[in-house]
Design an enzyme around this catalytic site. Structure first.
Site, PDB file in Angstrom:
ATOM      1  N   GLY A  30       0.842  -1.205   0.000  1.00 58.87           N
ATOM      2  CA  GLY A  30       0.000   0.000   0.000  1.00 58.87           C
ATOM      3  C   GLY A  30       0.866   1.240   0.000  1.00 58.87           C
ATOM      4  O   GLY A  30       0.516   2.284   0.552  1.00 58.87           O
ATOM      5  N   GLY A  37      -0.456   4.688  -0.856  1.00 59.06           N
ATOM      6  CA  GLY A  37      -1.667   5.134  -0.163  1.00 59.06           C
ATOM      7  C   GLY A  37      -1.425   6.299   0.777  1.00 59.06           C
ATOM      8  O   GLY A  37      -0.314   6.839   0.873  1.00 59.06           O
ATOM      9  N   ASP A  39       2.453  -1.762  -4.537  1.00 58.70           N
ATOM     10  CA  ASP A  39       1.136  -1.115  -4.618  1.00 58.70           C
ATOM     11  C   ASP A  39       0.507  -1.502  -5.957  1.00 58.70           C
ATOM     12  O   ASP A  39       1.232  -1.796  -6.916  1.00 58.70           O
ATOM     13  CB  ASP A  39       1.286   0.420  -4.533  1.00 58.70           C
ATOM     14  CG  ASP A  39      -0.007   1.104  -4.095  1.00 58.70           C
ATOM     15  OD1 ASP A  39      -0.031   1.658  -2.979  1.00 58.70           O
ATOM     16  OD2 ASP A  39      -1.006   1.066  -4.855  1.00 58.70           O
ATOM     17  N   ILE A  40      -0.825  -1.477  -6.012  1.00 55.46           N
ATOM     18  CA  ILE A  40      -1.463  -1.778  -7.303  1.00 55.46           C
ATOM     19  C   ILE A  40      -1.312  -0.606  -8.276  1.00 55.46           C
ATOM     20  O   ILE A  40      -1.528  -0.760  -9.464  1.00 55.46           O
ATOM     21  CB  ILE A  40      -2.955  -2.172  -7.172  1.00 55.46           C
ATOM     22  CG1 ILE A  40      -3.704  -1.194  -6.282  1.00 55.46           C
ATOM     23  CG2 ILE A  40      -3.101  -3.591  -6.688  1.00 55.46           C
ATOM     24  CD1 ILE A  40      -5.200  -1.413  -6.285  1.00 55.46           C
ATOM     25  N   ASN A  94      -0.257  -6.876  -7.040  1.00 53.73           N
ATOM     26  CA  ASN A  94      -1.368  -7.123  -6.127  1.00 53.73           C
ATOM     27  C   ASN A  94      -0.908  -8.062  -5.010  1.00 53.73           C
ATOM     28  O   ASN A  94      -0.240  -9.065  -5.285  1.00 53.73           O
ATOM     29  CB  ASN A  94      -2.498  -7.772  -6.939  1.00 53.73           C
ATOM     30  CG  ASN A  94      -3.802  -7.767  -6.207  1.00 53.73           C
ATOM     31  OD1 ASN A  94      -3.866  -8.058  -5.012  1.00 53.73           O
ATOM     32  ND2 ASN A  94      -4.864  -7.428  -6.919  1.00 53.73           N
ATOM     33  N   ILE A  95      -1.306  -7.758  -3.780  1.00 48.43           N
ATOM     34  CA  ILE A  95      -0.918  -8.626  -2.660  1.00 48.43           C
ATOM     35  C   ILE A  95      -1.610  -9.990  -2.734  1.00 48.43           C
ATOM     36  O   ILE A  95      -1.267 -10.906  -1.990  1.00 48.43           O
ATOM     37  CB  ILE A  95      -1.215  -7.973  -1.288  1.00 48.43           C
ATOM     38  CG1 ILE A  95      -2.672  -7.529  -1.197  1.00 48.43           C
ATOM     39  CG2 ILE A  95      -0.266  -6.818  -1.031  1.00 48.43           C
ATOM     40  CD1 ILE A  95      -3.083  -7.071   0.198  1.00 48.43           C
ATOM     41  N   TYR A 132     -15.044  -4.211   6.980  1.00 44.36           N
ATOM     42  CA  TYR A 132     -13.681  -3.741   7.260  1.00 44.36           C
ATOM     43  C   TYR A 132     -13.302  -4.018   8.717  1.00 44.36           C
ATOM     44  O   TYR A 132     -12.202  -4.492   9.012  1.00 44.36           O
ATOM     45  CB  TYR A 132     -13.642  -2.243   6.944  1.00 44.36           C
ATOM     46  CG  TYR A 132     -12.381  -1.503   7.294  1.00 44.36           C
ATOM     47  CD1 TYR A 132     -11.247  -1.602   6.501  1.00 44.36           C
ATOM     48  CD2 TYR A 132     -12.349  -0.647   8.399  1.00 44.36           C
ATOM     49  CE1 TYR A 132     -10.111  -0.876   6.806  1.00 44.36           C
ATOM     50  CE2 TYR A 132     -11.217   0.080   8.703  1.00 44.36           C
ATOM     51  CZ  TYR A 132     -10.098  -0.047   7.912  1.00 44.36           C
ATOM     52  OH  TYR A 132      -8.979   0.678   8.222  1.00 44.36           O
ATOM     53  N   LYS A 165     -10.348  -6.413   9.983  1.00 46.50           N
ATOM     54  CA  LYS A 165      -9.239  -5.926  10.810  1.00 46.50           C
ATOM     55  C   LYS A 165      -9.131  -6.741  12.099  1.00 46.50           C
ATOM     56  O   LYS A 165      -8.030  -7.083  12.538  1.00 46.50           O
ATOM     57  CB  LYS A 165      -9.410  -4.434  11.123  1.00 46.50           C
ATOM     58  CG  LYS A 165      -9.169  -3.516   9.926  1.00 46.50           C
ATOM     59  CD  LYS A 165      -7.685  -3.426   9.588  1.00 46.50           C
ATOM     60  CE  LYS A 165      -7.391  -2.464   8.453  1.00 46.50           C
ATOM     61  NZ  LYS A 165      -6.003  -2.479   8.021  1.00 46.50           N
TER      62      LYS A 165
HETATM   63  N1  SER Z   1     -10.304   5.606   8.852  1.00 46.07           N
HETATM   64  C1  SER Z   1     -10.846   4.293   8.629  1.00 46.07           C
HETATM   65  C2  SER Z   1     -12.107   4.331   7.881  1.00 46.07           C
HETATM   66  O1  SER Z   1     -12.809   5.299   8.015  1.00 46.07           O
HETATM   67  C3  SER Z   1     -11.091   3.605   9.917  1.00 46.07           C
HETATM   68  O2  SER Z   1      -9.922   2.970  10.284  1.00 46.07           O
HETATM   69  O3  SER Z   1     -12.426   3.408   7.218  1.00 46.07           O
END
Ligand code: SER
Length: 336
Positions: free
Chosen positions: A10, A13, A35-36, A54-55, A154, A158
């Site tokens: 990344g 990013g 990174d892509i 790509n990972i 997400y 995580k």
């Molecule tokens: N900043 C992130 C998000 O909003 C949360 O870790 O997805």
């Protein structure tokens, strides 16, 4: 001969930019960026190689494994929370399968060169999920082991990857003949919303803070997608980068908890609006609530308990809410 290196995924990013600069200024090992997208021209001088890949592509990872002797992996690549709700399967692949691929690379490397591979994982406040009806103000600052019931893809990704990381650090293949001879030294920070003067997030739910500030700086009106009274923890990107380097530099036996909360301030959206109006006269901020994104932020705590990070690696945020604007955001955005 494999060349010594640090790997950053990344790389292009929001966080990759600041981290790669900080790592290269500290003069450590050469940095390989993955990174892509192609790395920005400004990043390239800090990288010994910038790999577009790509990972999820095992060929890419095999090639890195064969050419580099990796001492540390900073695995930043991920789909953020709002974007992940639109493409949950892809989010799972990138966020979970991708992380497992990088953990496996760390194991392969540790096995082959016989030293622990440090692994940094940016986790998130999204691992928390406060059920409806429980008052956030009564909970107050949440500790690392409370309310781990994420309500987003997400957040689930995580949380699971935190567990995968700790598993790789403590128990991976404990039945193998060579158990104990290789080590992944996994370390994670649960970041709050991050605000950078230079880069903007893409696809997150805490993005309203950055978007409000950058819109004001560019003279554009902004419709904030959460209610005025919504509060969540934030910090500046330079503080976040410093936290990563401090956690990664800490002696292994002092950071055995492996997963740490940190934050710097927790303004309401109305506090952000007031600060933006003060620092960027003429700024126009309205509130046009998106109920789905509001629900995501409502499931996140309004504050986190960072006493473990203070105790174990002496973490201290550099900027409070006011100085974040005065010392960092306003001058850096204007200069940028
Ligand atoms: N900043 C992130 C998000 O909003 C949360 O870790 O997805």
């Amino acid at each position: 001969m494999r060349k010594p290196a640090i790997l950053v995924t990344g790389a292009n990013g929001e966080m990759g930019h600041g981290l790669i600069r900080a790592l290269s200024q500290s003069g450590g090992q050469p940095i390989v960026g993955l990174d892509i997208q192609e790395a920005d021209a400004g990043l390239k001088p800090a990288l010994t190689e910038s790999i577009i890949g790509n990972i999820l592509d095992q060929n890419v990872l095999d090639s890195i494994n064969s050419r580099y002797e990796i001492s540390a992996i900073y695995h930043l690549a991920a789909l953020l929370s709002t974007r992940a709700e639109f493409s949950p399967q892809i989010a799972h692949q990138v966020n979970v399968d991708g992380t497992l691929n990088l953990l496996s690379l760390a194991v392969d490397q540790a096995r082959s060169h016989g030293r622990a591979v440090k692994f940094f994982f940016p986790s998130s406040i999204a691992v928390y999920g406060i059920p409806d009806g429980i008052s956030k103000s009564e909970i107050g600052a949440i500790s690392e082991d409370q309310y781990l019931f994420p309500q987003t893809m997400y957040g689930c990704n995580k949380r699971y990857c935190e567990l995968l990381g700790v598993y790789h650090a403590r128990h991976y293949q404990r039945l193998a003949a060579d158990a104990g001879t290789f080590r992944v030294d996994f370390r994670a920070i649960r970041f709050p919303g991050l605000i950078s003067a230079v880069t903007q997030p893409a696809g997150g739910t805490s993005d309203y803070a950055s978007e409000m500030i950058h819109a004001a700086a560019e003279g554009r009106p902004y419709d904030c997608f959460v209610r005025e009274e919504t509060a969540m923890p934030f910090m500046t990107m330079p503080d976040a980068i410093r936290a990563i380097t401090e956690l990664m530099d800490a002696p292994a036996d002092e950071v055995d908890q492996r997963i740490y909360n940190i934050r710097a301030f927790n303004p309401t959206a109305a506090d952000l609006k007031r600060a933006v109006e003060r620092h960027f006269p003429g700024a126009v901020v309205n509130f046009d609530v998106d109920p789905n994104r509001q629900a995501i932020v409502d499931s996140w705590p309004s504050d986190v308990d960072q006493s473990a990070a203070q105790r174990d690696w002496q973490w201290k945020p550099g900027d409070d809410f006011d100085s974040a604007f005065v010392r960092y955001l306003v001058p850096a955005i204007k200069a940028h």
